[in-house]
Write a protein that holds these residues in place. Structure first.
Motif, short mmCIF file in Angstrom:
data_model
loop_
_atom_site.label_atom_id
_atom_site.label_comp_id
_atom_site.label_asym_id
_atom_site.label_seq_id
_atom_site.Cartn_x
_atom_site.Cartn_y
_atom_site.Cartn_z
N LEU A 107 26.12 -14.02 -21.58
CA LEU A 107 26.32 -12.88 -20.68
C LEU A 107 26.59 -11.62 -21.49
O LEU A 107 26.05 -10.55 -21.20
CB LEU A 107 27.45 -13.14 -19.69
N LEU A 110 23.32 -10.60 -23.08
CA LEU A 110 22.37 -10.06 -22.11
C LEU A 110 22.82 -8.69 -21.61
O LEU A 110 22.00 -7.81 -21.36
CB LEU A 110 22.19 -11.01 -20.91
N ALA A 111 24.13 -8.53 -21.51
CA ALA A 111 24.66 -7.26 -21.03
C ALA A 111 24.64 -6.20 -22.15
O ALA A 111 24.99 -5.04 -21.91
CB ALA A 111 26.09 -7.46 -20.51
N TYR A 172 21.38 -24.87 5.59
CA TYR A 172 21.84 -23.91 4.58
C TYR A 172 21.58 -24.42 3.16
O TYR A 172 21.23 -23.67 2.27
CB TYR A 172 23.31 -23.57 4.79
N LEU A 176 19.56 -22.67 0.12
CA LEU A 176 20.15 -22.54 -1.21
C LEU A 176 19.25 -23.17 -2.28
O LEU A 176 18.94 -22.55 -3.30
CB LEU A 176 21.54 -23.19 -1.22
N LEU A 179 15.92 -21.26 -2.77
CA LEU A 179 16.12 -20.00 -3.50
C LEU A 179 16.46 -20.26 -4.96
O LEU A 179 15.98 -19.56 -5.86
CB LEU A 179 17.24 -19.17 -2.83
N VAL A 183 14.32 -18.64 -7.76
CA VAL A 183 14.94 -17.60 -8.58
C VAL A 183 15.27 -18.12 -10.00
O VAL A 183 14.99 -17.47 -11.00
CB VAL A 183 16.21 -17.07 -7.88
N TRP A 184 15.85 -19.28 -10.06
CA TRP A 184 16.38 -19.80 -11.32
C TRP A 184 15.29 -20.53 -12.12
O TRP A 184 14.93 -20.14 -13.21
CB TRP A 184 17.55 -20.74 -11.00
N TYR A 187 11.78 -18.69 -12.71
CA TYR A 187 11.87 -17.61 -13.69
C TYR A 187 11.72 -18.17 -15.10
O TYR A 187 10.91 -17.68 -15.89
CB TYR A 187 13.19 -16.85 -13.56
N PHE A 188 12.47 -19.23 -15.36
CA PHE A 188 12.45 -19.74 -16.73
C PHE A 188 11.14 -20.45 -17.08
O PHE A 188 10.80 -20.56 -18.23
CB PHE A 188 13.65 -20.66 -16.97
N LEU B 604 26.79 -19.24 3.46
CA LEU B 604 26.25 -17.89 3.32
C LEU B 604 26.86 -17.20 2.11
O LEU B 604 26.15 -16.55 1.34
CB LEU B 604 26.51 -17.08 4.60
N LEU B 606 28.12 -18.69 -0.50
CA LEU B 606 27.60 -19.37 -1.68
C LEU B 606 26.20 -18.87 -2.03
O LEU B 606 25.89 -18.59 -3.20
CB LEU B 606 27.58 -20.88 -1.41
N ILE B 607 25.38 -18.77 -1.01
CA ILE B 607 23.99 -18.34 -1.24
C ILE B 607 23.96 -16.92 -1.79
O ILE B 607 23.31 -16.64 -2.80
CB ILE B 607 23.18 -18.44 0.08
N LEU B 610 25.76 -17.02 -5.46
CA LEU B 610 25.06 -17.78 -6.50
C LEU B 610 23.67 -17.20 -6.78
O LEU B 610 23.29 -16.96 -7.93
CB LEU B 610 24.95 -19.24 -6.07
N ILE B 611 22.94 -16.97 -5.71
CA ILE B 611 21.58 -16.48 -5.89
C ILE B 611 21.62 -15.06 -6.43
O ILE B 611 20.82 -14.67 -7.29
CB ILE B 611 20.76 -16.57 -4.58
N PHE B 613 23.92 -13.88 -8.39
CA PHE B 613 24.19 -14.02 -9.82
C PHE B 613 22.92 -14.39 -10.58
O PHE B 613 22.62 -13.83 -11.64
CB PHE B 613 25.27 -15.09 -10.05
N MET B 614 22.16 -15.33 -10.02
CA MET B 614 20.93 -15.79 -10.68
C MET B 614 19.95 -14.64 -10.86
O MET B 614 19.35 -14.48 -11.93
CB MET B 614 20.27 -16.91 -9.86
N VAL B 615 19.82 -13.83 -9.83
CA VAL B 615 18.89 -12.71 -9.91
C VAL B 615 19.33 -11.75 -11.00
O VAL B 615 18.55 -11.35 -11.88
CB VAL B 615 18.79 -11.99 -8.53
N HIS B 617 21.33 -12.31 -13.60
CA HIS B 617 21.20 -12.98 -14.89
C HIS B 617 19.77 -12.90 -15.40
O HIS B 617 19.51 -12.56 -16.56
CB HIS B 617 21.66 -14.44 -14.74
N ASN B 618 18.82 -13.17 -14.52
CA ASN B 618 17.43 -13.24 -14.94
C ASN B 618 16.85 -11.86 -15.20
O ASN B 618 16.00 -11.69 -16.08
CB ASN B 618 16.58 -13.99 -13.90
N LEU B 620 18.54 -9.37 -16.38
CA LEU B 620 19.06 -9.01 -17.71
C LEU B 620 18.29 -9.75 -18.82
O LEU B 620 17.91 -9.16 -19.85
CB LEU B 620 20.55 -9.34 -17.80
N ASP B 621 18.05 -11.02 -18.57
CA ASP B 621 17.35 -11.87 -19.55
C ASP B 621 15.95 -11.34 -19.82
O ASP B 621 15.52 -11.21 -20.97
CB ASP B 621 17.30 -13.30 -19.01
#
Lengths: 233, 632
Positions: A107, A110-111, A172, A176, A179, A183-184, A187-188, B604, B606-607, B610-611, B613-615, B617-618, B620-621
């Motif tokens: 972090l 990256l920051a 839900y 989750l 997504l 997203v995760w 991307y990688f 909600l 959590l989504i 978490l998501i 944060f993921m966005v 993080h990516n 920045l990466d």
């Protein structure tokens, strides 16, 4: 010529497992959200193509895919318990102390607060998060899915409130998981400039030396050390 | 024989001659009047006295009693029998008729009467002439003694004869006796029958008569001249038909033609056995004397007056009709409103029980002949405008076509003559009475039984305008079949139907109903599956029932907590022992199902976390890696 050296990333069994996981996952996402959003254009198109029994087909396909997913999961459980490579795999996936420091350092890096890029082994914190998220998701979706599937049996035990809770969680968690994958994971594998347009390990099973240097330098060093040990002997 | 009678004649003649001779001689001595008449009677009182003339035997007998009691008792025989010489036999060579005028120079207009060529004695007789007053008393008998033809002789059986009306009352009598001209008849009858006559004077018959039509009838054409009687059917109808069935008098096929009138013969009015007082004859509808032109707006057969005319006999039906929408519009002079004849016909009127036109299936055509154009629209259960002609697509009409005579036609629900608007609370199809009408025995009694006691029925009985009765869900006329082969469409339209009311904010608030029931259903698995195309999944009626919808607080409700296991168990056998721990339609999530509320909020968070944060993080990466690549 060193760059043409190949490093095994996913064995054939692992690739098959991954392939079954990804196909069943995609099918489950598609058929699952088709129930929740019946008026969406892609649902209507699919229903139009399939015809009048589209809704029933949707349910059947969803259940078939879930069986595939659960079967793969169970095989994977067997794999990590009884297969040598599997045992090592799960050991490498287990979270360790350095994951927290790696995460912190990453972090910072990256920051732009630090110039030092943390070096990752076989599985970075990113991949570990991914793996355990899939485990978590499969368990949650599997359990709530079974309750919803066999509602006649479970109604007695969980009451209608339990059914409502199960369907809420199932919904839900689906959002989750979908997504997270998009997203995760995507991307990688796809957008990541290091591997763009795609990390082909899930097809070929191997990584190049260059890829190893970028993503898994510690693993590379480890394997080099092992090799030099072997050559010494 | 001949010789003997000739001998007798000679003997008699000789004796008459001798007697006459002696009388003539005596006469010379006694010149008195009475003696003179006595002299004549001395011979003529012999009943056998006779003579022969042209081979006929003529009695010469004169009854002295009659003569002496006659008005001529004071007159001498020779005052009438001029130039008679009693001494000679015969008394005169040339017999001259008695000339009454020699004394009675005032004939009272006899020479102008029809009897001008009739001898006085034909009426007055010869010798026993009665006083005028006495004669007029029995004049009819006198007339009939000559007038023996069939028609005139019937006079004695007529109502006039029975009421002591004589020939002279019409024909003037006495010396003025005359024939009656057609044009005079009505005035003449009117002397007594002034009401009828003045009515006749205003009738079409009289108008036509004045116009010179020789066929136009007067009193006698219908009633007869001499045989006038009191009899309803036989005289009046036959009298009318005598002319009105004649095709040369009334040609063509339109109204008023002989063919048109002929339909009467086979109508219910005409075909009832002769003599039945209940049957209607021409005069009952058209009036008797004052028959108006059918074009006359005041005519008894004109639409404006039909209720009155038909109501003379059919009073009960007409009273019902007057209260009906049809009747009220008719009385407001609405030219489109139907009157009796518009449905029943005119001369061809048939019993509704026997006529094809009034069979259950054909009566719809009759009604639709006016109502098909949709000018009187209704709204169906979806709130769309519905045509009455939609009935021909309804299950009711289909059933009739297949021969199910129990299926209802227009009159079954609306009443035949009652035909009231649904707005009238007393009508069969008013909101309150609708269910009873549909649920009458043999029809939907079972459904009515279920509906009775339902929350909807309670609402209707409490005058709640929002509460639905049969037609609010099923439609008015175009009640269509449930198509079992398209269960999905049926299910969807049912949900739409219930939602029309139950998702209306205004309506649910006004009636204090649970809100959001449609929304929560649509988001439930049941709702999602229906939306997605499942025909098997539960819709509103699966749980709530349809006719017997009751609130969950009612212990007999299908959705009462106690009954839910059974209700849900219809589809989910495992639900039989289930405890229902929370509301099905969780309209207020926080209170109705707090666990679901909690879990969904956690997820909600959590989504998003978490998501998110993921966005981050990516992104920045990606930025870092692109930067590195550009450096090298």
């Amino acid at each position: 010529m060193k760059s043409e050296e190949k490093y095994l990333r996913m064995s054939f069994s692992e690739r098959i497992q991954h392939f079954l996981l990804l196909t069943s996952f995609i099918v489950l996402v598609y058929t699952g959200f088709a129930l929740k959003f019946p008026e969406a254009f892609w649902v209507k198109w699919t229903a139009y193509i399939i015809g009048e029994n589209a809704f029933e087909a949707r349910g059947i396909v969803h259940r078939v895919a879930s069986v595939v997913l659960v079967a793969v999961s169970l095989y994977h459980l067997y794999y990590i318990l009884f297969n040598e490579r599997g045992k090592k795999l799960v050991r490498d996936f287990l979270p360790a102390k350095n994951d927290i420091t790696d995460f912190r350092d990453s972090l910072k890096y990256l920051a732009g607060k630090s110039e030092n890029k943390p070096l990752f082994g076989r599985f970075s914190y990113i991949e570990k998060m991914e793996y355990w998220a899939v485990v978590w998701g499969t368990v949650i979706m599997g359990l709530t899915g079974v309750i919803l599937w066999f509602e006649n049996f479970f109604l007695k035990y969980v009451t209608n409130t339990g059914m409502d809770i199960a369907s809420t969680i199932h919904y839900y968690e689906a959002i989750l998981a979908s997504l997270a994958i998009v997203v995760w994971h995507f991307y990688f594998i796809f957008l990541n400039p290091d591997v763009y347009p795609m990390n082909k390990a899930w097809l070929k099973g191997y990584l190049s030396r260059e890829e190893m240097e970028k993503e898994h330098p510690l693993e590379l060093a480890e394997s080099e050390a092992l090799k030099s040990d072997e050559s010494k002997v | 024989m001949l010789k003997q009678s000739r001998k007798n004649i000679i003997l008699i003649s000789v004796s008459v001659f001798l007697i006459s001779l002696t009388l003539t001689v005596a006469d010379n001595f006694i010149l008195s009047y009475s003696k003179d008449t006595e002299t004549c009677l001395s011979c003529h009182e012999d009943k056998d006295l006779s003579m022969e003339k042209d081979g006929k035997k003529i009695s010469l007998y004169v009854s002295p009693d009659h003569y002496k009691s006659s008005v001529h008792a004071g007159a001498e025989c020779t005052d009438c029998h001029l130039n008679y010489n009693p001494d000679e036999i015969p008394h005169t060579k040339k017999t001259e008729s008695v000339n009454c005028n020699s004394c009675h120079d005032n004939t009272g207009g006899l020479e102008k009467s029809v009897h001008t060529n009739v001898n006085c004695y034909e009426c007055h007789t010869k010798h026993d002439i009665k006083p005028a007053k006495e004669m007029s008393r029995n004049q009819s008998e006198n007339c009939l003694s000559c007038h023996k033809n069939k028609n005139v002789s019937k006079f004695s059986e007529s109502i006039h004869a029975k009421k002591d009306i004589g020939c002279n009352d019409c024909h003037s009598g006495g010396h003025l006796t005359k024939n009656i001209k057609k044009s005079e008849v009505s005035a003449l009858c009117g002397k007594c029958h002034n009401k009828s006559s003045s009515a006749f004077q205003n009738s079409i018959h009289h108008t036509v008569l004045k116009g010179g039509n020789k066929n136009a009838p007067v009193c006698t054409d219908c009633h007869g001249a001499h045989e006038v009687r009191m009899n309803k059917v036989s005289i009046q109808t036959e009298a009318c038909l005598k002319c009105h069935l004649n095709e040369s008098l009334f040609p063509g096929e339109e109204k008023g033609s002989a063919k048109f009138v002929k339909q009467y013969k086979t109508s219910i009015h005409g075909s009832i056995q002769k003599g039945e007082k209940e049957a209607a004859v021409c005069a009952d509808c058209h009036g008797d004397h004052m028959i108006d032109s059918p074009d006359d707006p005041t005519s008894s057969t004109k639409r404006a007056r039909l209720l009155e005319t038909c109501g003379k006999c059919h009073s009960e039906v007409v009273e019902k009709f007057k209260k009906s929408k049809h009747g009220q519009e008719l009385m407001k002079n609405n030219g489109k409103a139907p009157s009796c004849t518009d449905c029943h016909g005119e001369h061809d009127i048939k019993s509704t029980l026997l006529s094809d036109d009034f069979s259950k299936i054909n009566i719809a055509d009759k009604c639709l002949s006016c109502h098909k154009d949709g000018k009187i629209p209704h709204k169906n259960y979806k709130g769309e405008e519905e045509l009455i002609s939609g009935y021909t697509n309804s299950v009711h009409y289909e059933a009739l076509k297949k021969g199910n005579l129990e299926a209802p036609t227009c009159s079954e629900c609306h009443g035949a003559h009652e035909m009231e608007s649904a707005e009238n609370p007393a009508s069969k199809i008013s909101k309150k009475n609708m269910a009873q009408t549909c649920g009458q025995s043999n029809c939907h009694a079972k459904q009515l039984n279920n509906y009775t006691g339902s929350v909807h029925e309670k609402g209707v009985s409490e005058n709640n305008k929002d509460a639905p009765t049969c037609n609010n869900c099923h439609g008015n006329h175009a009640i269509v079949t449930k198509k079992s082969d398209d269960k999905l469409a049926k299910s969807k339209s049912l949900i739409q139907l219930c939602s029309n009311c139950h998702s209306s904010v205004e309506l649910t608030e006004r009636n204090d109903l649970p809100t959001k029931v449609s929304e929560t259903y649509n988001e439930s698995f049941h709702g999602l599956a229906t939306r997605g195309g499942s025909s098997e999944v539960a819709n509103c009626e699966s749980c709530h029932g349809y006719h017997n919808v009751k609130p969950s607080s009612d212990t007999s409700s299908t959705i009462n907590k106690k009954n839910l296991p059974q209700t849900c168990g219809k589809c989910h056998p495992g639900a039989a022992q289930v405890l229902f721990t929370s509301k099905i339609h969780a309209t207020d999530e926080r209170n109705d199902s707090p666990w679901v509320f909690l879990i969904s909020r956690l997820y909600l968070a959590l989504i998003i976390g978490l998501i998110g944060f993921m966005v981050l993080h990516n992104v920045l990466d990606w930025r870092k890696k692109v930067k590195l690549r550009n450096k090298t």
